[in-house]
Design a protein around this motif. Structure first.
Motif, PDB file in Angstrom:
ATOM      1  N   PRO B  74       0.815  -1.228   0.000  1.00 22.61           N
ATOM      2  CA  PRO B  74       0.000   0.000   0.000  1.00 22.61           C
ATOM      3  C   PRO B  74       0.847   1.277   0.000  1.00 22.61           C
ATOM      4  O   PRO B  74       0.439   2.280  -0.600  1.00 22.61           O
ATOM      5  CB  PRO B  74      -0.826  -0.122   1.290  1.00 22.61           C
ATOM      6  N   PHE B  75       2.009   1.239   0.632  1.00 22.86           N
ATOM      7  CA  PHE B  75       2.859   2.436   0.656  1.00 22.86           C
ATOM      8  C   PHE B  75       3.375   2.770  -0.731  1.00 22.86           C
ATOM      9  O   PHE B  75       3.572   3.936  -1.061  1.00 22.86           O
ATOM     10  CB  PHE B  75       4.029   2.257   1.637  1.00 22.86           C
ATOM     11  N   TYR B  76       3.605   1.735  -1.527  1.00 20.28           N
ATOM     12  CA  TYR B  76       4.027   1.990  -2.896  1.00 20.28           C
ATOM     13  C   TYR B  76       2.972   2.841  -3.607  1.00 20.28           C
ATOM     14  O   TYR B  76       3.290   3.847  -4.239  1.00 20.28           O
ATOM     15  CB  TYR B  76       4.251   0.671  -3.641  1.00 20.28           C
ATOM     16  N   PHE B  77       1.696   2.441  -3.440  1.00 16.62           N
ATOM     17  CA  PHE B  77       0.628   3.181  -4.117  1.00 16.62           C
ATOM     18  C   PHE B  77       0.441   4.566  -3.500  1.00 16.62           C
ATOM     19  O   PHE B  77       0.132   5.526  -4.204  1.00 16.62           O
ATOM     20  CB  PHE B  77      -0.675   2.382  -4.093  1.00 16.62           C
ATOM     21  N   LEU B  78       0.667   4.665  -2.197  1.00 22.71           N
ATOM     22  CA  LEU B  78       0.629   5.976  -1.551  1.00 22.71           C
ATOM     23  C   LEU B  78       1.686   6.888  -2.189  1.00 22.71           C
ATOM     24  O   LEU B  78       1.427   8.044  -2.524  1.00 22.71           O
ATOM     25  CB  LEU B  78       0.893   5.814  -0.055  1.00 22.71           C
ATOM     26  N   GLY B  79       2.879   6.332  -2.375  1.00 18.51           N
ATOM     27  CA  GLY B  79       3.966   7.097  -2.990  1.00 18.51           C
ATOM     28  C   GLY B  79       3.616   7.524  -4.403  1.00 18.51           C
ATOM     29  O   GLY B  79       3.852   8.670  -4.804  1.00 18.51           O
ATOM     30  N   VAL B  80       3.008   6.604  -5.157  1.00 18.49           N
ATOM     31  CA  VAL B  80       2.602   6.928  -6.520  1.00 18.49           C
ATOM     32  C   VAL B  80       1.617   8.092  -6.512  1.00 18.49           C
ATOM     33  O   VAL B  80       1.745   9.049  -7.277  1.00 18.49           O
ATOM     34  CB  VAL B  80       1.969   5.684  -7.204  1.00 18.49           C
ATOM     35  N   ALA B  81       0.660   8.029  -5.583  1.00 20.93           N
ATOM     36  CA  ALA B  81      -0.344   9.091  -5.501  1.00 20.93           C
ATOM     37  C   ALA B  81       0.310  10.425  -5.147  1.00 20.93           C
ATOM     38  O   ALA B  81       0.030  11.455  -5.772  1.00 20.93           O
ATOM     39  CB  ALA B  81      -1.408   8.727  -4.465  1.00 20.93           C
ATOM     40  N   VAL B  82       1.204  10.410  -4.152  1.00 21.16           N
ATOM     41  CA  VAL B  82       1.867  11.655  -3.732  1.00 21.16           C
ATOM     42  C   VAL B  82       2.662  12.236  -4.898  1.00 21.16           C
ATOM     43  O   VAL B  82       2.609  13.430  -5.175  1.00 21.16           O
ATOM     44  CB  VAL B  82       2.796  11.406  -2.521  1.00 21.16           C
ATOM     45  N   TYR B  83       3.371  11.359  -5.623  1.00 22.82           N
ATOM     46  CA  TYR B  83       4.173  11.892  -6.721  1.00 22.82           C
ATOM     47  C   TYR B  83       3.292  12.460  -7.820  1.00 22.82           C
ATOM     48  O   TYR B  83       3.634  13.475  -8.429  1.00 22.82           O
ATOM     49  CB  TYR B  83       5.107  10.830  -7.306  1.00 22.82           C
ATOM     50  N   ARG B  84       2.135  11.800  -8.088  1.00 21.85           N
ATOM     51  CA  ARG B  84       1.199  12.306  -9.105  1.00 21.85           C
ATOM     52  C   ARG B  84       0.797  13.739  -8.779  1.00 21.85           C
ATOM     53  O   ARG B  84       0.804  14.618  -9.638  1.00 21.85           O
ATOM     54  CB  ARG B  84      -0.042  11.417  -9.173  1.00 21.85           C
ATOM     55  N   ILE B  85       0.415  13.955  -7.512  1.00 24.72           N
ATOM     56  CA  ILE B  85       0.027  15.309  -7.099  1.00 24.72           C
ATOM     57  C   ILE B  85       1.207  16.254  -7.272  1.00 24.72           C
ATOM     58  O   ILE B  85       1.103  17.312  -7.883  1.00 24.72           O
ATOM     59  CB  ILE B  85      -0.433  15.318  -5.618  1.00 24.72           C
ATOM     60  N   TYR B  86       2.352  15.836  -6.757  1.00 27.47           N
ATOM     61  CA  TYR B  86       3.544  16.682  -6.811  1.00 27.47           C
ATOM     62  C   TYR B  86       3.875  17.046  -8.247  1.00 27.47           C
ATOM     63  O   TYR B  86       4.149  18.205  -8.569  1.00 27.47           O
ATOM     64  CB  TYR B  86       4.716  15.943  -6.154  1.00 27.47           C
ATOM     65  N   TYR B  87       3.814  16.048  -9.120  1.00 24.33           N
ATOM     66  CA  TYR B  87       4.172  16.305 -10.517  1.00 24.33           C
ATOM     67  C   TYR B  87       3.208  17.296 -11.144  1.00 24.33           C
ATOM     68  O   TYR B  87       3.606  18.279 -11.750  1.00 24.33           O
ATOM     69  CB  TYR B  87       4.191  15.009 -11.324  1.00 24.33           C
ATOM     70  N   ASN B  88       1.902  17.012 -10.984  1.00 25.94           N
ATOM     71  CA  ASN B  88       0.910  17.849 -11.657  1.00 25.94           C
ATOM     72  C   ASN B  88       0.871  19.266 -11.126  1.00 25.94           C
ATOM     73  O   ASN B  88       0.671  20.209 -11.876  1.00 25.94           O
ATOM     74  CB  ASN B  88      -0.471  17.209 -11.548  1.00 25.94           C
ATOM     75  N   VAL B  89       1.064  19.412  -9.823  1.00 27.05           N
ATOM     76  CA  VAL B  89       0.924  20.753  -9.253  1.00 27.05           C
ATOM     77  C   VAL B  89       2.223  21.548  -9.331  1.00 27.05           C
ATOM     78  O   VAL B  89       2.225  22.737  -9.610  1.00 27.05           O
ATOM     79  CB  VAL B  89       0.457  20.667  -7.784  1.00 27.05           C
ATOM     80  N   PHE B  90       3.363  20.870  -9.118  1.00 28.01           N
ATOM     81  CA  PHE B  90       4.605  21.635  -8.996  1.00 28.01           C
ATOM     82  C   PHE B  90       5.586  21.425 -10.139  1.00 28.01           C
ATOM     83  O   PHE B  90       6.029  22.370 -10.775  1.00 28.01           O
ATOM     84  CB  PHE B  90       5.290  21.321  -7.664  1.00 28.01           C
ATOM     85  N   GLU B  91       5.920  20.159 -10.395  1.00 29.91           N
ATOM     86  CA  GLU B  91       6.980  19.919 -11.371  1.00 29.91           C
ATOM     87  C   GLU B  91       6.609  20.413 -12.760  1.00 29.91           C
ATOM     88  O   GLU B  91       7.410  21.002 -13.454  1.00 29.91           O
ATOM     89  CB  GLU B  91       7.311  18.420 -11.417  1.00 29.91           C
ATOM     90  N   LYS B  92       5.351  20.159 -13.129  1.00 31.48           N
ATOM     91  CA  LYS B  92       4.922  20.514 -14.480  1.00 31.48           C
ATOM     92  C   LYS B  92       4.982  22.021 -14.699  1.00 31.48           C
ATOM     93  O   LYS B  92       5.258  22.490 -15.783  1.00 31.48           O
ATOM     94  CB  LYS B  92       3.499  20.003 -14.718  1.00 31.48           C
ATOM     95  N   THR B  93       4.720  22.770 -13.623  1.00 30.31           N
ATOM     96  CA  THR B  93       4.697  24.224 -13.766  1.00 30.31           C
ATOM     97  C   THR B  93       6.028  24.860 -13.400  1.00 30.31           C
ATOM     98  O   THR B  93       6.151  26.071 -13.399  1.00 30.31           O
ATOM     99  CB  THR B  93       3.597  24.829 -12.873  1.00 30.31           C
ATOM    100  N   GLY B  94       7.009  24.037 -13.056  1.00 32.78           N
ATOM    101  CA  GLY B  94       8.326  24.585 -12.724  1.00 32.78           C
ATOM    102  C   GLY B  94       8.364  25.265 -11.373  1.00 32.78           C
ATOM    103  O   GLY B  94       9.231  26.081 -11.108  1.00 32.78           O
ATOM    104  N   ALA B  95       7.398  24.937 -10.491  1.00 36.13           N
ATOM    105  CA  ALA B  95       7.363  25.614  -9.188  1.00 36.13           C
ATOM    106  C   ALA B  95       7.883  24.711  -8.087  1.00 36.13           C
ATOM    107  O   ALA B  95       7.621  24.930  -6.925  1.00 36.13           O
ATOM    108  CB  ALA B  95       5.934  26.050  -8.866  1.00 36.13           C
ATOM    109  N   GLU B  96       8.640  23.657  -8.459  1.00 40.85           N
ATOM    110  CA  GLU B  96       8.973  22.650  -7.459  1.00 40.85           C
ATOM    111  C   GLU B  96       9.913  23.158  -6.378  1.00 40.85           C
ATOM    112  O   GLU B  96       9.845  22.735  -5.241  1.00 40.85           O
ATOM    113  CB  GLU B  96       9.548  21.391  -8.110  1.00 40.85           C
ATOM    114  N   SER B  97      10.797  24.077  -6.740  1.00 40.85           N
ATOM    115  CA  SER B  97      11.849  24.404  -5.784  1.00 40.85           C
ATOM    116  C   SER B  97      11.290  24.981  -4.494  1.00 40.85           C
ATOM    117  O   SER B  97      11.571  24.472  -3.421  1.00 40.85           O
ATOM    118  CB  SER B  97      12.852  25.366  -6.413  1.00 40.85           C
ATOM    119  N   LEU B  98      10.496  26.028  -4.616  1.00 36.41           N
ATOM    120  CA  LEU B  98      10.049  26.696  -3.406  1.00 36.41           C
ATOM    121  C   LEU B  98       8.773  26.065  -2.864  1.00 36.41           C
ATOM    122  O   LEU B  98       8.715  25.583  -1.740  1.00 36.41           O
ATOM    123  CB  LEU B  98       9.832  28.174  -3.730  1.00 36.41           C
ATOM    124  N   ARG B  99       7.749  26.010  -3.702  1.00 38.87           N
ATOM    125  CA  ARG B  99       6.447  25.553  -3.217  1.00 38.87           C
ATOM    126  C   ARG B  99       6.433  24.048  -3.008  1.00 38.87           C
ATOM    127  O   ARG B  99       5.763  23.548  -2.112  1.00 38.87           O
ATOM    128  CB  ARG B  99       5.361  25.994  -4.185  1.00 38.87           C
TER     129      ARG B  99
END
Lengths: 241, 290, 320
Positions: B74-99
């Motif tokens: 289950p933690f694997y899937f938790l990690g997948v979910a967290v990364y999905r959010i992180y990618y869509n909200v921050f990485e894709k928009t280039g806001a990963e460093s600060l936010r």
């Protein structure tokens, strides 16, 4: 003989064991249009990073208008009169185009008297370069060509004696390349010395009065565009054996 | 004060602790070092894992190590979910460093608070046949509760190392770390690779959590102590190098153990943070940098 | 025109301080002073955090360290010779300002996350030192007697409330000054792109040192009266992670690019916390802060100020 604005003597730069620049010497004359070319990874960007101050050269010296600048932080070199544009545009993303230009105006051209009315000056420069109608836009709203123009406009706002244009035309259409060339020619007529780094041969060859070729961190040729084109070493560097 | 016996005991305890620290830090080294995702919430995921282990151990008598392995899924899937959010909200928009950083800091804090609300602030511990027993080599006493985590941590390090260097997928992860473009040209989707690799990193957290609660009792806020420690190890080990992490973990473990034995336990934690500060200031690429 | 703007803001600031003073002479319930003190303290901390984090783009996870160093400087001085409060404020600010200056030099080598981790590590190391320093109470903590009386105020809590209100006004004013000056514009350039900023003539090191020093000093000043406020001080409370989370969450909720953001964020979140602590529980209040932090950073990165601007922009677009 013309006055030397920039003089580079035996400059060396290593990254770990990798020799990015080995013993490079060259000079740029006042009001010259100077081309710097070489294959990818030949050290062009490293060299201009050493000139602008983003990197420190390890050996040799860099003189600007007779002053040794090798140990100066980048901002002081800008204030002495060296401005650059970036290969990948690096605009101030939270600021409008006008505000983008106000930074170099305030910090370089008017560094002694913060608070001068820089907005109207910024507007003039935007007007010159053809971005006046987008002065209130954010960089994110710009097209590729306008982004390049902003990059140049911001460098111009530093009121430089020497402008280093780092691949300002990569990825642009033929028409757009001509547009940028026209801007650079006009700046040069206005008394600004220009170093052009470019992969688009047509542009460098028509623009430059003199060209230096780097390969694997060493200078392999120097001369007029014609001389460089007919140089055997240059041909080998670009085409391989 | 100083005796040879004490010295050997401190050394062995430090090495054993180090093996456990490696298990603690591998997941972060994977996400931070190879994927460029600065998951500062990693210690919180580990404490979360400790509490899950505690829960099934307390209620169903499940062996802690087994629990850690079970919850890895289950933690694997938790990690997948967290990364999905992180990618869509921050990485894709280039806001990963600060936010993005603030995002993980918030997750860290949220997990801690949720654990406090669910389990309270008391220390919790698990039961297993090997906890509380000691075996002897000459005059040297070795506690099983330290030895088991050391073994599991070492096995996990070797496993991840083999996985990254030998399998096709592992090589793709290394490829993402060095140059996403090359991976794309190979026909692999770097985002998918990063998602899976991040999931694996979080999956290691449950096992590390089990080890943590085997070593000693756990309370929700204990993750804070580990933030500096795990970053010290990750940075010291050279970002993304699994063998480097193991060595760095041993170094930190021994350094802490010596400090605790010869100077005082309350200074032990300062050692890893001190090492981290010095390492950051002098050599951010780590001792065993790529 | 510019100086007129300054005058207006100074007038508003003085008015707020005056109101705070009048309140202390009319309101009785001590709880409100305590609660307001905490909220105002967060106005200072959030504003201070934002000068470095929001304006300059360096995320500080170590607010608690700067705050606690201010507190412990004060504790050490109180143990030595019980100086008046303004001396404590100056000393606390000076020590944390110096600490900020030191952290500033770290930015030479550490950017982004490495800087943030270093600040977090700093907080834990300093907490270790305080835990082991018996003179200021060590790990067990120490009781601090507050002065029995103070002129113009009926009790010391009211006086502390007034002091913190003045500090909050001063902090917001300093942030406003920075934001609207060439210094603030240079900081914004650093936040947007440090390399480009330096190539455009911005002396990045000087500005970063300025930001870390001012931000650190403000946190230290906010921490200086802390021991009088809580009466009993121990490392685990002075270095509490809540300070780091709150001082970061509040600007995120309010908006990080203007002085208004941390002010709004601190007042809203701080007040909500005070209410939640009384009506629900201390844990629920932390849950709210954490959820707000994550929620805003995911869904409304520009904070309330940004949301408001967007709404206003849409309304104006419709009417035009």
């Amino acid at each position: 003989m013309a006055e030397k604005l920039l003089e580079i003597r035996n400059v060396t730069k290593r990254f770990g064991g990798f020799h990015a620049l080995t013993d490079v010497s060259l000079h740029v004359e006042k009001n010259e249009r100077f081309g710097l070319i070489g294959p990818n990874g030949s050290g062009k960007t490293t060299l201009i990073n050493c000139i602008s101050g983003a990197l420190r050269n390890e050996g040799g010296s860099i003189l600007f208008a007779g002053t040794e600048i090798g140990a100066m932080p980048a901002y002081r070199r800008t204030r002495l009169g060296i401005a650059r544009s970036f290969q990948i545009p690096k605009p101030f993303t939270s600021m409008t185009l006008l505000e983008n230009l106000c930074i170099p105006l305030e910090y370089t051209a008017h560094a002694k008297s913060h608070g001068a009315d820089v907005a109207s000056e910024a507007m003039e420069i935007l007007d010159q370069i053809g971005l006046a109608d987008r002065a209130d836009k954010l960089p994110a709203d710009l097209t590729q060509i306008d982004m390049r123009k902003l990059e140049l406009a911001r460098a111009m706002a530093a009121k430089p004696q020497l402008l280093i244009s780092d691949e300002a035309m990569a990825g642009l259409s033929a028409n757009e390349v001509d547009g940028i060339l026209e801007i650079l020619f006009k700046l040069n007529e206005g008394g600004i010395t220009i170093i052009m780094i470019e992969h688009i041969m047509r542009a460098v060859m028509s623009f430059s009065e003199r060209i230096v070729v780097l390969d694997a961190g060493e200078k392999i040729a120097e001369g007029t565009p014609d001389e460089v084109v007919n140089n055997k070493e240059v041909e080998r560097a670009y085409l391989g054996e | 004060m100083f005796s040879f016996e004490l010295f050997i005991n401190a050394l062995v305890a430090g090495l054993l602790l180090g093996g456990f620290y490696a298990a603690f830090s591998l997941g972060l080294s994977l996400s931070f070092g190879l994927l460029d995702v600065v998951n500062i919430a990693h210690p919180a995921f580990i404490i979360f894992g400790s509490y899950l282990t505690f829960y099934v151990n307390e209620n169903f008598g499940v062996d802690p190590i087994l629990a850690g392995l079970l919850f890895a899924v289950p933690f694997y899937f938790l990690g997948v979910a967290v990364y999905r959010i992180y990618y869509n909200v921050f990485e894709k928009t280039g806001a990963e460093s600060l936010r993005g950083l603030v995002f993980f800091f918030g997750i860290f804090f949220l997990i801690e608070v949720l654990l406090i609300i669910t389990f309270g602030v008391d220390y919790r511990l698990v039961r297993a046949p090997y906890i509380g027993k000691t075996f002897h080599i000459g005059s040297l006493g070795v506690a099983w509760r330290l030895f088991v985590p050391f073994l599991v941590g070492t096995a996990l390090t070797i496993g991840l190392y083999q996985f990254l260097s030998k399998t096709f997928f592992g090589k793709a992860v290394m490829g993402v770390a060095q140059d996403s473009l090359a991976v794309r040209l190979m026909g692999a989707d770097p985002i998918r690779i990063k998602t899976i690799a991040f999931g694996i990193g979080i999956a290691t957290a449950t096992l590390a959590g089990s080890l943590l609660i085997i070593i000693g009792p756990v309370e929700p806020a204990i993750g804070r102590e580990y933030i500096g420690r795990v970053f010290a190890i990750t940075v010291l080990g050279g970002l993304g190098s699994m063998s480097g992490v193991f060595l760095a973990a041993l170094i930190i473990g021994v350094a802490e153990s010596f400090t605790a034995s010869f100077i005082g336990p309350s200074w032990a934690l300062a050692v890893s943070f001190g090492i981290l500060l010095i390492c950051l200031a002098v050599r951010p690429a780590g001792l065993f940098g790529r | 025109m510019k100086s007129k703007g300054h005058l207006l803001h100074i007038a508003v600031a003085l008015a707020v301080v005056l109101v705070a003073f009048l309140i202390t002479n009319s309101m009785e319930n001590r709880y409100y002073y305590k609660a307001s003190y905490v909220v105002l303290q967060y106005v200072v901390l959030a504003t201070a955090w934002n000068i470095l984090g929001g304006y300059t783009g360096y995320v500080n996870f170590g607010t608690a360290a700067f705050f606690a160093m201010g507190s412990y400087t004060a504790v050490a001085l109180i143990k030595l010779w019980k100086p008046p409060l303004y001396v404590l404020l100056v000393a606390g600010g000076a020590v944390s300002g110096l600490l900020g200056l030191g952290i500033g030099y770290l930015t030479l080598r550490l950017r982004g996350v490495f800087f943030s981790i270093a600040t977090l590590a700093l907080a834990v190391v300093l907490q270790m030192f305080m835990t082991n320093w018996e003179f200021v109470g060590g790990g067990a903590g120490t009781a601090i007697l507050k002065p029995r009386s103070v002129p113009f105020f009926s009790n010391y809590d009211e006086f502390l409330f007034f002091v913190m209100a003045s500090l909050a006004v001063a902090a917001v004013f300093v942030a406003w000054l920075i934001e609207n000056s060439w210094v603030g514009r240079g900081m914004a350039a650093i936040r947007d792109n440090e390399e480009a900023a330096e190539c455009m003539g911005v002396p990045i090191l000087k500005l970063k040192l300025f930001a870390t020093t001012v931000s650190g000093a403000m946190m230290g000043i906010a921490g200086a009266p802390f021991s009088y406020f809580v009466v009993f001080i121990e490392p685990s409370s002075a270095f509490h992670l809540d300070y780091a989370v709150n001082s970061l969450a509040m600007p995120m909720v309010g908006g990080t690019t203007t002085w208004l953001g941390p002010l709004i964020g601190a007042v809203l979140v701080g007040t909500a916390q005070q209410i939640a602590t009384v009506t629900l529980s201390a844990e629920m209040n932390l849950l709210i802060v954490g959820s707000l932090l994550v929620g805003f950073v995911v869904f409304a990165p520009e904070g309330l100020v940004g949301l408001f601007r967007k709404l206003r922009g849409r309304a104006m677009g419709r009417s035009a």
